[in-house]
Scaffold this active site. Structure first.
Site, PDB file in Angstrom:
ATOM      1  N   CYS A   1       0.846  -1.186   0.000  1.00  0.00           N
ATOM      2  CA  CYS A   1       0.000   0.000   0.000  1.00  0.00           C
ATOM      3  C   CYS A   1       0.883   1.237   0.000  1.00  0.00           C
ATOM      4  CB  CYS A   1      -0.931   0.009   1.210  1.00  0.00           C
ATOM      5  SG  CYS A   1      -0.080   0.090   2.799  1.00  0.00           S
TER       6      CYS A   1
ATOM      7  N   ARG B   1      -4.687   0.827   0.387  1.00  0.00           N
ATOM      8  CA  ARG B   1      -4.375  -0.606   0.383  1.00  0.00           C
ATOM      9  C   ARG B   1      -4.470  -1.230  -1.001  1.00  0.00           C
ATOM     10  NH1 ARG B   1      -7.520  -5.838   2.807  1.00  0.00           N
ATOM     11  NH2 ARG B   1      -5.700  -7.211   2.847  1.00  0.00           N
ATOM     12  N   LEU B   2      -3.421  -1.980  -1.348  1.00  0.00           N
ATOM     13  CA  LEU B   2      -3.449  -2.927  -2.462  1.00  0.00           C
ATOM     14  C   LEU B   2      -3.508  -4.303  -1.811  1.00  0.00           C
ATOM     15  CD1 LEU B   2      -3.221  -3.531  -5.519  1.00  0.00           C
ATOM     16  CD2 LEU B   2      -0.732  -3.552  -5.231  1.00  0.00           C
TER      17      LEU B   2
ATOM     18  N   ILE C   1      -3.304  -8.020  -1.055  1.00  0.00           N
ATOM     19  CA  ILE C   1      -2.554  -9.162  -1.575  1.00  0.00           C
ATOM     20  C   ILE C   1      -2.741 -10.378  -0.674  1.00  0.00           C
ATOM     21  CG2 ILE C   1      -0.283 -10.036  -2.231  1.00  0.00           C
ATOM     22  CD1 ILE C   1      -1.125  -7.733  -3.991  1.00  0.00           C
ATOM     23  N   ILE C   2      -2.517 -10.187   0.627  1.00  0.00           N
ATOM     24  CA  ILE C   2      -2.634 -11.248   1.628  1.00  0.00           C
ATOM     25  C   ILE C   2      -3.743 -10.864   2.599  1.00  0.00           C
ATOM     26  CG2 ILE C   2      -1.447 -12.361   3.569  1.00  0.00           C
ATOM     27  CD1 ILE C   2       1.140 -12.122   2.015  1.00  0.00           C
TER      28      ILE C   2
ATOM     29  N   ASN D   1       3.506  -0.537   4.661  1.00  0.00           N
ATOM     30  CA  ASN D   1       3.636  -0.744   3.222  1.00  0.00           C
ATOM     31  C   ASN D   1       4.649  -1.859   3.005  1.00  0.00           C
ATOM     32  OD1 ASN D   1       3.957  -0.560   0.429  1.00  0.00           O
ATOM     33  ND2 ASN D   1       5.255   1.251   0.541  1.00  0.00           N
ATOM     34  N   GLY D   2       4.232  -2.969   2.373  1.00  0.00           N
ATOM     35  CA  GLY D   2       5.182  -4.037   2.100  1.00  0.00           C
ATOM     36  C   GLY D   2       4.619  -5.408   2.396  1.00  0.00           C
ATOM     37  N   GLU D   3       5.544  -6.329   2.626  1.00  0.00           N
ATOM     38  CA  GLU D   3       5.183  -7.703   2.954  1.00  0.00           C
ATOM     39  C   GLU D   3       6.158  -8.242   3.992  1.00  0.00           C
ATOM     40  OE1 GLU D   3       2.546  -9.074   1.837  1.00  0.00           O
ATOM     41  OE2 GLU D   3       2.081  -8.086  -0.075  1.00  0.00           O
TER      42      GLU D   3
ATOM     43  N   ASP E   1      -0.280 -10.173   7.735  1.00  0.00           N
ATOM     44  CA  ASP E   1       1.050  -9.894   8.270  1.00  0.00           C
ATOM     45  C   ASP E   1       1.148  -8.565   9.012  1.00  0.00           C
ATOM     46  OD1 ASP E   1       0.646  -8.476   5.914  1.00  0.00           O
ATOM     47  OD2 ASP E   1       2.664  -8.761   5.157  1.00  0.00           O
TER      48      ASP E   1
END
Length: 638
Positions: free
Chosen positions: A2, A47-48, A50-51, A72-74, A97
């Site tokens: 995000c 937010r994008l 993904i999980i 922002n990230g994973e 996460d």
């Protein structure tokens, strides 16, 4: 994945500003928005998903909501962390996460960063202590800008978010511009605006009661380890790459990979194919000019692994894409490979939401020819000062007057190269405008202002402070701390996020990086041969034809463009009243560069750097200024 933005203050925060900061980066997160507001902090995110698509909204909170985070990230090891934290009594509301951050902070404070495996930029607000924590991942995959005054601090994933504040002065930082012209990007901690900074990779910022402190939390150890069996090293490399790829294949949204035809992206695709129950989707772009087209090599890998392969021949109008890039890149950015990067991201996003890349393979395993040059140059003794001065002077003269790729130009570059000590040699190799070239193009006032500012010292200092025992190890260290996060990762982040696409890079897994940092120099580079260990390790996975091909890079026919379809544009933009009014560059010197390039000398990198600065300035610093006839910056997109 995000975009994040927010502020903390000893006063009441401006919640409406934070909402505007998030609105302008909708492209980073088109799937949702979330906010936290209290008496001293306002945090926001786009937010994008993904999980944990269903329950993974942000901000996230601990059990009593005293600790809040936007992220922002994973975090690739989040499942393991969740199990540990649950065993200690922490309660989670969702399945993703992001929540691990607030509970890890409860347990470990800022030492939590040592536990994270992933790419990230995040903000944690500790309401009880009135403390804001800002942190960035080890190598700088995810960006984070910030600014502060005596009472408040603002942060965001993109500079355009901070610029939503009417109280922020949009004054060009002359030192940042000076460094940009050397390296083609603005290096951290500078930003192009005075008073705004980038948080460097592997750093954490702690803000409490109006005061910010910054510390580094991670650095590669370049001390060489003993490897007695190269076959064991090859096997270990394959194991690490498979594992780093596997953890990056976790996604609830469609996933694929960039496949350029180079060894690094091909290795990642191979690792994906070996672990995927479905066909891997791969994406490649090329040019009609065969010198810059690697689609035929990408097809070799696609056919070997039976991927669902997609290609695009780039023929779009440059006058359309350049203003779009200028808007998305919040700072001047002169790596022309941003153009194909944008197109491959655009192609990929029409099929997937996540794409794996080969970024970092060169910096891990010595893939650039400049590494071989520095490795060989380590045997050249330092020249006496008078001889070194003369060699540098004549080398500059020959280089300036020679046409692109002519033998004379190569001789000139060699004369200049041997005249300098190793640290200076590498900084010079990595520079676009040399110091004397900047002095020649600057106005008298700007030249005087920058007289004592040596941009080459940035890389020289990193070279000297490296823990590596060899020149090769030192330049790998330098690139990992400068070129990789300042250029390559910025390019990938901006071009993918412009298309609402998440990029993941297995070669940048910190376990793989730490192992590769201990490799003896001779395992990676010998003579003019580069990336030796990776090529041997990939021999069972990749076609021999690909392993034997020289490195091509993700280039574009820039010199030809500036003599052809961009000739009129570059002349107009670099010499018009808007350009002259800034009082930075001498018009006569710019015209001379344009003329000499048109006549056959190659000044494409320098002209491109000047052009990208002007296009950035018109898109951001002076709204309404003319940029490209008939093309508008997509400011409504964000």
């Amino acid at each position: 994945m995000c975009g994040i933005a927010g502020m903390a203050s000893t006063l009441a925060p401006d919640t409406n500003l934070v909402r505007r900061m998030c609105d302008v980066i909708t492209h980073r997160g088109p799937d949702g928005v979330g906010y936290h507001d209290d008496d001293h902090a306002a945090l926001g995110m786009r937010r994008l998903a993904i999980i944990d698509v269903a329950t993974g909204d942000q901000p996230v909170y601990n059990e009593d909501s005293a600790i809040t985070a936007v992220f922002n990230g994973e975090i690739y090891n989040y499942a393991e962390l969740r199990r540990e934290l649950t065993a200690k009594g922490h309660r989670f509301r969702g399945e993703g996460d992001s929540e691990t951050l607030v509970h890890l902070y409860e347990e470990h404070g800022t030492d939590m960063l040592d536990r994270l495996r992933g790419m990230f930029a995040f903000a944690i607000w500790d309401r009880t202590r009135e403390r804001l924590i800002l942190a960035r991942d080890r190598v700088g995959k995810k960006p984070l800008y910030w600014r502060a005054d005596h009472s408040s601090i603002w942060f965001a994933s993109e500079l355009k978010s901070l610029a939503q504040d009417p109280g922020m002065r949009r004054e060009i930082d002359p030192v940042a511009l000076h460094h940009y012209l050397t390296y083609q990007y603005v290096p951290a901690p500078w930003s192009i605006y005075e008073g705004v900074r980038k948080l460097p990779p592997a750093h954490v910022l702690i803000w409490e009661h109006g005061r910010a402190t910054i510390r580094r939390y991670w650095k590669l150890d370049r001390a060489e380890q003993r490897f007695t069996d190269e076959r064991e090293a090859e096997e270990r490399l394959r194991e690490l790459l498979l594992e780093a790829t596997r953890v990056r294949m976790v996604s609830e949204r469609p996933l694929g990979a960039f496949l350029s035809g180079g060894i690094d992206s091909s290795a990642v695709v191979a690792a994906m194919a070996m672990q995927s129950p479905e066909k891997v989707k791969t994406f490649c772009i090329g040019f009609e000019d065969r010198r810059y087209d690697e689609r035929h090599k990408a097809r070799l890998v696609a056919e070997r692994y039976g991927t669902d392969h997609h290609e695009l021949a780039v023929s779009a109008d440059l006058l359309d894409v350049l203003p779009r890039l200028a808007w998305h890149f919040d700072e001047p950015f002169a790596d022309s490979s941003a153009i194909p990067s944008f197109y491959v991201a655009q192609l990929s996003r029409s099929h997937v939401t996540v794409a794996l890349t080969g970024d970092g393979g060169d910096e891990c395993f010595g893939g650039y020819q400049r590494y071989a040059l520095m490795n060989q140059a380590g045997r050249i003794p330092a020249l006496p000062r008078p001889l070194a001065t003369a060699s540098a002077r004549f080398g500059n003269l020959i280089t300036e007057r020679s046409h692109s790729k002519s033998p004379a130009r190569q001789v000139g570059r060699l004369m200049r190269f041997v005249a300098e000590p190793p640290s200076r040699r590498y900084a010079t190799l990595m520079s676009c405008f040399k110091p004397e070239q900047k002095a020649a193009i600057y106005t008298d006032a700007f030249r005087e202002q920058m007289a004592d500012m040596d941009s080459l010292l940035l890389l020289e200092t990193l070279f000297r402070e490296s823990s590596a025992a060899t020149d090769l190890g030192r330049v790998l260290d330098v690139d990992t701390m400068s070129y990789l996060p300042g250029d390559l990762l910025v390019k990938v982040d901006i071009t993918t996020m412009a298309n609402s696409l998440e990029a993941r890079s297995p070669f940048l897994d910190h376990h793989l990086l730490e192992w590769a940092a201990g490799l003896p120099a001779a395992m990676n580079v010998r003579g003019r041969r580069t990336k030796l260990l990776l090529k041997r390790a990939m021999a069972p996975w990749l076609p021999q034809e690909l392993l034997n091909c020289p490195k091509q890079g993700f280039g574009v026919p820039l010199a030809a463009w500036l003599r052809g379809e961009l000739r009129e544009l570059s002349h107009d933009v670099l010499t018009d009243e808007t350009a002259r009014s800034k009082g930075l560059f001498r018009r006569a010197a710019v015209l001379d560069l344009l003329r000499r390039h048109a006549e056959g000398a190659d000044h494409s990198d320098r002209l491109w750097a000047l052009l990208q600065f002007e296009l950035w300035h018109r898109a951001h610093a002076v709204p309404g200024a003319p940029a490209l006839t008939g093309a508008a910056c997509p400011q409504t997109r964000g």
